[in-house]
Design an enzyme around this catalytic site. Structure first.
Site, mmCIF file in Angstrom:
data_model
loop_
_atom_site.group_PDB
_atom_site.id
_atom_site.type_symbol
_atom_site.label_atom_id
_atom_site.label_comp_id
_atom_site.label_asym_id
_atom_site.label_seq_id
_atom_site.Cartn_x
_atom_site.Cartn_y
_atom_site.Cartn_z
ATOM 1 N N GLU A 150 0.822 -1.205 0.000
ATOM 2 C CA GLU A 150 0.000 0.000 0.000
ATOM 3 C C GLU A 150 0.864 1.267 0.000
ATOM 4 O O GLU A 150 0.387 2.352 0.328
ATOM 5 C CB GLU A 150 -0.953 -0.018 1.196
ATOM 6 C CG GLU A 150 -1.926 -1.192 1.108
ATOM 7 C CD GLU A 150 -2.908 -1.264 2.263
ATOM 8 O OE1 GLU A 150 -4.115 -1.420 1.996
ATOM 9 O OE2 GLU A 150 -2.481 -1.186 3.435
ATOM 10 N N TYR A 158 -12.163 18.711 18.910
ATOM 11 C CA TYR A 158 -10.875 18.069 18.653
ATOM 12 C C TYR A 158 -10.886 17.348 17.326
ATOM 13 O O TYR A 158 -9.900 17.331 16.597
ATOM 14 C CB TYR A 158 -10.506 17.122 19.798
ATOM 15 C CG TYR A 158 -10.264 17.915 21.043
ATOM 16 C CD1 TYR A 158 -9.095 18.662 21.168
ATOM 17 C CD2 TYR A 158 -11.219 17.992 22.047
ATOM 18 C CE1 TYR A 158 -8.879 19.447 22.274
ATOM 19 C CE2 TYR A 158 -11.008 18.776 23.163
ATOM 20 C CZ TYR A 158 -9.835 19.506 23.277
ATOM 21 O OH TYR A 158 -9.628 20.295 24.358
HETATM 22 ZN ZN ZN Z 1 -5.154 -1.244 3.974
#
Ligand code: ZN
Length: 218
Positions: free
Chosen positions: A84, A130
């Protein structure tokens, strides 16, 4: 390059390797990404990147075996990078301010990525200040099968305007100025996804658009 400069680069890389392993272990130990899922990268001051290797569990990273890639994602040393890696390079190409990228398969964010009928331009409502300050907007990237290179194009198209994206039926990708910035933004995202699911069908009162815009700044 003088000796001091060389040792400076070496110590930055060494410190960064240790920090990646530390952050990976912390995320894994708290159940934020199971098995060998998830990956982390940091861009060093010379433009090269340290990245977690393919098949590695974030819970047991060896700092010495992290992948070292040049700015164009060519493998320089260490184990082979995560498959990835392109998710990280999309963020670095489009965001000059990005110093680190974290991608997890964190349960609540992944669950939200499977919901039908969400606003694909911004999946989660601004539930807390936040969340708005650390994450801002969260576009949904349509589902792509593992290995489909079109996913890179889809992330690339959103990365310039957003430092956080949610991959449908997959998980979040978050960039930050530093690894701790990316980690904290990721944790805020996961916590907000958890709150959103916890609230379920109840009527909720998110921040108003004016309140959210005031936090995002000009
Ligand atoms: Zn992934």
């Amino acid at each position: 390059m003088g000796f001091a400069a060389v040792t400076g680069v070496i110590s930055e890389a060494t410190r960064t390797r240790d920090l990646i392993a530390q952050v990976g272990r912390s995320l894994f130990d708290r159940g934020l990404t199971p098995g060998s899922s998830g990956n982390i990268s940091v861009r060093l001051s010379d433009g090269s990147m340290l990245m977690t290797p393919t098949g590695a569990s974030l819970g047991r990273l060896d700092p010495a075996r992290l992948s070292h890639l040049d700015a164009r994602c060519n493998h320089l040393s260490g184990d082979k990078p995560t498959k990835e890696a392109f998710l990280h390079s999309c963020m670095y190409c489009r965001r000059k301010d990005a110093g680190a990228v974290v991608h997890l398969h964190s349960t609540h964010a992944v669950a939200v990525s499977m919901l039908a009928g969400v606003d694909a331009a911004d999946v989660l409502p601004p539930l807390t200040a936040y969340y708005v300050m650390r994450v801002g907007r969260l576009p949904l990237i349509p589902y792509h099968a593992p290995g489909d290179r079109d996913l890179a194009l889809a992330v690339d198209a959103q990365a310039e305007r957003n430092h956080a994206v949610l991959l449908a039926n997959h998980g979040p990708v978050v960039a930050g100025a530093s690894l701790l910035d990316a980690q904290y933004a990721m944790e805020e995202l996961e916590e907000t996804a958890r709150l959103f699911l916890l609230l379920g069908d109840r009527l909720i009162r998110p921040l108003t658009p004016d309140q959210a815009d005031a936090l995002r700044g000009p």
